[in-house]
Design a protein around this motif. Structure first.
Motif, PDB file in Angstrom:
ATOM      1  N   GLN A   3       0.747  -1.063   0.195  1.00  0.00           N
ATOM      2  CA  GLN A   3       0.540   0.261   0.036  1.00  0.00           C
ATOM      3  C   GLN A   3       1.041   1.031  -0.127  1.00  0.00           C
ATOM      4  OE1 GLN A   3      -2.985   0.100   3.013  1.00  0.00           O
ATOM      5  NE2 GLN A   3      -2.770   2.751   3.093  1.00  0.00           N
ATOM      6  N   HIS A   4       2.402   0.789   0.981  1.00  0.00           N
ATOM      7  CA  HIS A   4       2.661   2.903   0.992  1.00  0.00           C
ATOM      8  C   HIS A   4       3.776   2.816  -0.187  1.00  0.00           C
ATOM      9  CE1 HIS A   4       1.447   2.352   5.721  1.00  0.00           C
ATOM     10  NE2 HIS A   4       1.655   3.317   4.786  1.00  0.00           N
ATOM     11  N   MET A   5       3.891   1.492  -1.234  1.00  0.00           N
ATOM     12  CA  MET A   5       5.136   1.607  -1.923  1.00  0.00           C
ATOM     13  C   MET A   5       4.217   1.766  -3.049  1.00  0.00           C
ATOM     14  SD  MET A   5       8.310   1.706  -2.898  1.00  0.00           S
ATOM     15  CE  MET A   5       9.093   0.147  -1.446  1.00  0.00           C
ATOM     16  N   ASN A   6       2.890   1.650  -3.660  1.00  0.00           N
ATOM     17  CA  ASN A   6       2.471   2.294  -4.116  1.00  0.00           C
ATOM     18  C   ASN A   6       2.071   3.052  -4.172  1.00  0.00           C
ATOM     19  OD1 ASN A   6       1.614  -0.625  -5.737  1.00  0.00           O
ATOM     20  ND2 ASN A   6       0.110  -1.467  -4.713  1.00  0.00           N
ATOM     21  N   GLU A   7       1.542   4.225  -3.212  1.00  0.00           N
ATOM     22  CA  GLU A   7       1.415   5.677  -2.780  1.00  0.00           C
ATOM     23  C   GLU A   7       2.860   6.057  -3.572  1.00  0.00           C
ATOM     24  OE1 GLU A   7      -0.351   8.768   0.415  1.00  0.00           O
ATOM     25  OE2 GLU A   7       0.047   6.814   0.759  1.00  0.00           O
ATOM     26  N   CYS A   8       4.213   5.647  -3.115  1.00  0.00           N
ATOM     27  CA  CYS A   8       5.373   6.415  -3.386  1.00  0.00           C
ATOM     28  C   CYS A   8       5.135   5.773  -5.143  1.00  0.00           C
ATOM     29  CB  CYS A   8       6.435   5.529  -2.830  1.00  0.00           C
ATOM     30  SG  CYS A   8       8.182   5.622  -3.389  1.00  0.00           S
ATOM     31  N   TYR A   9       4.875   5.093  -5.484  1.00  0.00           N
ATOM     32  CA  TYR A   9       4.885   5.393  -6.645  1.00  0.00           C
ATOM     33  C   TYR A   9       3.894   6.350  -7.524  1.00  0.00           C
ATOM     34  CZ  TYR A   9       7.104   0.210  -6.746  1.00  0.00           C
ATOM     35  OH  TYR A   9       7.977  -0.520  -6.512  1.00  0.00           O
ATOM     36  N   ALA A  10       2.988   6.081  -7.076  1.00  0.00           N
ATOM     37  CA  ALA A  10       1.968   7.036  -7.689  1.00  0.00           C
ATOM     38  C   ALA A  10       2.594   8.699  -7.522  1.00  0.00           C
ATOM     39  CB  ALA A  10       0.796   7.536  -7.183  1.00  0.00           C
ATOM     40  N   ILE A  11       3.425   8.788  -6.122  1.00  0.00           N
ATOM     41  CA  ILE A  11       3.335  10.138  -6.236  1.00  0.00           C
ATOM     42  C   ILE A  11       4.230  10.405  -7.539  1.00  0.00           C
ATOM     43  CG2 ILE A  11       5.212  12.436  -4.917  1.00  0.00           C
ATOM     44  CD1 ILE A  11       3.237  10.535  -2.127  1.00  0.00           C
ATOM     45  N   ARG A  12       5.553   9.873  -7.285  1.00  0.00           N
ATOM     46  CA  ARG A  12       6.975   9.231  -8.076  1.00  0.00           C
ATOM     47  C   ARG A  12       6.671   9.830  -9.895  1.00  0.00           C
ATOM     48  NH1 ARG A  12      11.354   6.381  -4.440  1.00  0.00           N
ATOM     49  NH2 ARG A  12      11.885   8.264  -3.480  1.00  0.00           N
ATOM     50  N   GLU A  13       5.570   8.879 -10.555  1.00  0.00           N
ATOM     51  CA  GLU A  13       5.180   9.232 -11.326  1.00  0.00           C
ATOM     52  C   GLU A  13       4.781   9.999 -11.505  1.00  0.00           C
ATOM     53  OE1 GLU A  13       3.121   5.379 -10.914  1.00  0.00           O
ATOM     54  OE2 GLU A  13       4.131   3.693 -11.984  1.00  0.00           O
ATOM     55  N   LEU A  14       3.834  11.114 -11.019  1.00  0.00           N
ATOM     56  CA  LEU A  14       3.360  11.953 -11.245  1.00  0.00           C
ATOM     57  C   LEU A  14       4.531  13.041 -11.604  1.00  0.00           C
ATOM     58  CD1 LEU A  14       0.500  13.772 -11.159  1.00  0.00           C
ATOM     59  CD2 LEU A  14       1.135  14.123  -8.778  1.00  0.00           C
ATOM     60  N   LEU A  15       5.395  13.094  -9.920  1.00  0.00           N
ATOM     61  CA  LEU A  15       6.260  14.313 -10.526  1.00  0.00           C
ATOM     62  C   LEU A  15       7.210  13.808 -12.161  1.00  0.00           C
ATOM     63  CD1 LEU A  15       7.894  13.875  -6.937  1.00  0.00           C
ATOM     64  CD2 LEU A  15       7.107  15.878  -7.901  1.00  0.00           C
ATOM     65  N   VAL A  16       7.310  12.573 -12.104  1.00  0.00           N
ATOM     66  CA  VAL A  16       8.190  12.640 -13.799  1.00  0.00           C
ATOM     67  C   VAL A  16       7.343  13.345 -14.395  1.00  0.00           C
ATOM     68  CG1 VAL A  16       8.860  11.145 -15.093  1.00  0.00           C
ATOM     69  CG2 VAL A  16       9.489  10.246 -12.779  1.00  0.00           C
ATOM     70  N   ALA A  17       5.925  13.018 -14.451  1.00  0.00           N
ATOM     71  CA  ALA A  17       4.824  13.597 -15.777  1.00  0.00           C
ATOM     72  C   ALA A  17       5.247  15.132 -15.464  1.00  0.00           C
ATOM     73  CB  ALA A  17       3.667  13.024 -15.154  1.00  0.00           C
ATOM     74  N   ARG A  18       5.062  15.673 -14.000  1.00  0.00           N
ATOM     75  CA  ARG A  18       4.486  17.211 -14.269  1.00  0.00           C
ATOM     76  C   ARG A  18       6.855  17.928 -14.426  1.00  0.00           C
ATOM     77  NH1 ARG A  18       1.720  18.401  -8.331  1.00  0.00           N
ATOM     78  NH2 ARG A  18      -0.470  17.953  -9.710  1.00  0.00           N
ATOM     79  N   TYR A  19       7.430  16.836 -14.171  1.00  0.00           N
ATOM     80  CA  TYR A  19       8.612  17.816 -14.002  1.00  0.00           C
ATOM     81  C   TYR A  19       9.476  16.985 -15.428  1.00  0.00           C
ATOM     82  CZ  TYR A  19       6.550  20.247 -10.496  1.00  0.00           C
ATOM     83  OH  TYR A  19       5.502  20.848  -9.688  1.00  0.00           O
ATOM     84  N   PRO A  20       9.239  16.668 -16.280  1.00  0.00           N
ATOM     85  CA  PRO A  20      10.387  15.547 -16.619  1.00  0.00           C
ATOM     86  C   PRO A  20      11.778  15.914 -16.481  1.00  0.00           C
ATOM     87  CG  PRO A  20       9.380  16.983 -18.224  1.00  0.00           C
ATOM     88  CD  PRO A  20       8.210  17.714 -16.868  1.00  0.00           C
ATOM     89  N   ALA A  21      12.410  17.334 -16.596  1.00  0.00           N
ATOM     90  CA  ALA A  21      13.706  17.486 -16.603  1.00  0.00           C
ATOM     91  C   ALA A  21      14.122  18.218 -15.375  1.00  0.00           C
ATOM     92  CB  ALA A  21      14.109  19.110 -16.916  1.00  0.00           C
ATOM     93  N   VAL A  22      13.599  17.258 -14.693  1.00  0.00           N
ATOM     94  CA  VAL A  22      14.413  16.804 -13.301  1.00  0.00           C
ATOM     95  C   VAL A  22      14.293  15.618 -13.042  1.00  0.00           C
ATOM     96  CG1 VAL A  22      14.357  17.064 -10.530  1.00  0.00           C
ATOM     97  CG2 VAL A  22      12.260  18.828 -12.427  1.00  0.00           C
ATOM     98  N   LEU A  23      16.652  15.244 -13.489  1.00  0.00           N
ATOM     99  CA  LEU A  23      16.266  14.354 -13.483  1.00  0.00           C
ATOM    100  C   LEU A  23      16.367  12.849 -12.429  1.00  0.00           C
ATOM    101  CD1 LEU A  23      19.258  14.090 -15.872  1.00  0.00           C
ATOM    102  CD2 LEU A  23      16.941  13.812 -16.511  1.00  0.00           C
ATOM    103  N   GLU A  24      16.350  13.766 -11.188  1.00  0.00           N
ATOM    104  CA  GLU A  24      16.114  13.277  -9.629  1.00  0.00           C
ATOM    105  C   GLU A  24      14.758  12.222  -9.204  1.00  0.00           C
ATOM    106  OE1 GLU A  24      16.612  14.418  -4.968  1.00  0.00           O
ATOM    107  OE2 GLU A  24      16.766  16.069  -6.606  1.00  0.00           O
ATOM    108  N   HIS A  25      14.045  13.123 -10.098  1.00  0.00           N
ATOM    109  CA  HIS A  25      12.795  12.012  -9.867  1.00  0.00           C
ATOM    110  C   HIS A  25      13.039  10.451 -10.675  1.00  0.00           C
ATOM    111  CE1 HIS A  25      11.305  15.341  -7.569  1.00  0.00           C
ATOM    112  NE2 HIS A  25      10.830  16.300  -8.561  1.00  0.00           N
ATOM    113  N   ARG A  26      12.886  10.961 -12.220  1.00  0.00           N
ATOM    114  CA  ARG A  26      13.412   9.752 -12.616  1.00  0.00           C
ATOM    115  C   ARG A  26      14.293   8.972 -12.117  1.00  0.00           C
ATOM    116  NH1 ARG A  26      13.495  11.738 -18.823  1.00  0.00           N
ATOM    117  NH2 ARG A  26      13.295   9.554 -19.231  1.00  0.00           N
ATOM    118  N   GLU A  27      15.521   9.072 -11.463  1.00  0.00           N
ATOM    119  CA  GLU A  27      16.596   8.152 -10.948  1.00  0.00           C
ATOM    120  C   GLU A  27      15.519   8.135  -9.458  1.00  0.00           C
ATOM    121  OE1 GLU A  27      20.006  11.239 -12.394  1.00  0.00           O
ATOM    122  OE2 GLU A  27      19.082  10.830  -9.816  1.00  0.00           O
ATOM    123  N   SER A  28      15.005   8.306  -9.037  1.00  0.00           N
ATOM    124  CA  SER A  28      14.743   7.305  -7.576  1.00  0.00           C
ATOM    125  C   SER A  28      13.237   7.095  -8.236  1.00  0.00           C
ATOM    126  CB  SER A  28      13.368   9.269  -7.212  1.00  0.00           C
ATOM    127  OG  SER A  28      14.812   9.770  -6.181  1.00  0.00           O
TER     128      SER A  28
END
Length: 362
Positions: free
Chosen positions: A47-72
């Motif tokens: 449950q908590h890991m899926n929520e983590c994915y949802a946030i990180r996938e949203l960050l990747v979609a919103r800020y594609p140039a911020v490589l840290e989000h994609r690395e995370s």
């Protein structure tokens, strides 16, 4: 952790659009998920890991140039895959490993950097482990081979990066384990590389118990590769190195492996000494006692006279009749092995062996 999670949730709610807070919330969720997995709470962890994915996938979609989000995101997939593999949730682990590798490969293709290439190599190695856990040995072999090549390229560019050497050693060891039955020569080549890389890392960092564990496992893998080629003297040397690195609880089993290798290389006396020392130990488990019985029977086969042969044969039967061995042999697969094991062939003509089988059949 719960207080930190509540605090980060409040920050995200009060500062929508500040991605640093969202990233911190994702980190907190991942840490909590890992703790829950360690405690055996797979539902809470998922449950908590899926929520983590949802946030990180949203960050990747919103800020594609911020490589840290994609690395995370790539690291999260890989961490989750490793956790699920350890819990034998193999199909789920394979899906996470695929996502992690695909994310890392896209990142490296768009932004070639050493940390991205490392993520790719780690992802390839993890794919090998998860494919192997799912019974896909051919795919696992290809993934391990790719990982070794990628790590080789990284080491060539950055020879002092110890992490690259460690991960290459682990991938090489795993690859050798896959290759051993079909291609023992190639398995030996990769297990030799694993020993070189991992024992060197431990030599440079003797306080690192994890490096010691890697080096120990590599020596064991290399010994088994030598055994697959019937190079028993070299296998014995490698078992000795494994014993030097092993945790105390593994030493009796490893000494038995050394005894078998020594005996098969023509050196009977070390095998005799190990067998007698092991027979005097308390608390041996069923598999170790079974192996001890096999060793005593092989010594009986090679004994120089009837008296000595009978003494070893008696010791073999004594090991088979100990409570822990009898419990082990209650399982059908082990009882069946008892009736076909080549190491016990000569013992099966002893009337006491038939009595043992009758006892197990009750």
């Amino acid at each position: 952790m719960a207080e930190a999670l509540s605090a980060f949730r409040a920050l995200v709610a009060d500062h929508d659009g500040v991605y640093e807070y969202q990233a911190s919330l994702a980190e907190c969720l991942a840490a909590i998920a890992n703790l829950e997995y360690l405690r055996g709470d797979s539902a809470g962890g998922s449950q908590h890991m899926n929520e983590c994915y949802a946030i990180r996938e949203l960050l990747v979609a919103r800020y594609p140039a911020v490589l840290e989000h994609r690395e995370s995101l790539a690291r999260s997939y890989q961490t989750h895959a490793a956790s699920w593999t350890s819990m034998q949730k193999n199909a789920d682990a394979l899906e996470m490993a695929r996502r992690g590798l695909e994310t890392a490969e896209r990142l490296q293709a768009e932004y070639p950097r050493k940390q991205h290439e490392y993520l790719v190599a780690a992802g390839q190695s993890l794919m090998g482990s998860t494919l192997l856990a799912n019974g896909q040995a051919d795919g696992a072999a290809k993934s391990f081979e790719q990982a070794c090549k990628t790590f080789d390229e990284l080491i060539a560019q950055f020879p002092d990066e110890i992490d690259y050497r460690i991960q290459n050693g682990v991938a090489s060891m795993n690859y050798s384990n896959v290759l051993r039955s079909a291609s023992p020569e190639n398995a030996t080549r990769y297990s030799d590389r694993a020993v070189t890389l991992l024992t060197d890392a431990y030599r440079r960092n003797p306080s690192r118990s994890d490096y010691q564990s890697y080096a120990y496992n590599a020596c064991g893998a290399h010994a088994q590769s030598f055994e697959a080629l019937a190079r028993h003297s070299e296998a014995a040397d490698m078992w000795r190195k494994a014993i030097e690195l092993a945790p105390k609880e593994d030493v009796p089993w490893l000494k038995l492996r050394l005894a078998f290798a020594s005996l098969r290389s023509g050196a009977a006396q070390p095998a005799v000494e190990i067998a007698q020392q092991t027979a005097d130990l308390n608390g041996l488990d069923g598999p170790s006692l079974y192996d001890l019985a096999c060793l005593f029977n092989l010594l009986a086969d090679q004994a120089g006279n009837e008296t000595e042969s009978l003494r070893f044969r008696n010791s073999a039967l004594e090991s088979l009749n100990r409570p822990a061995t009898l419990e082990f042999l209650k399982q059908d697969v082990h009882r069946n092995q008892l009736t076909v094991d080549a190491d016990l062939a000569s013992l099966r003509s002893d009337p006491r062996f038939d009595l043992l089988l009758q006892q197990l059949a009750r």
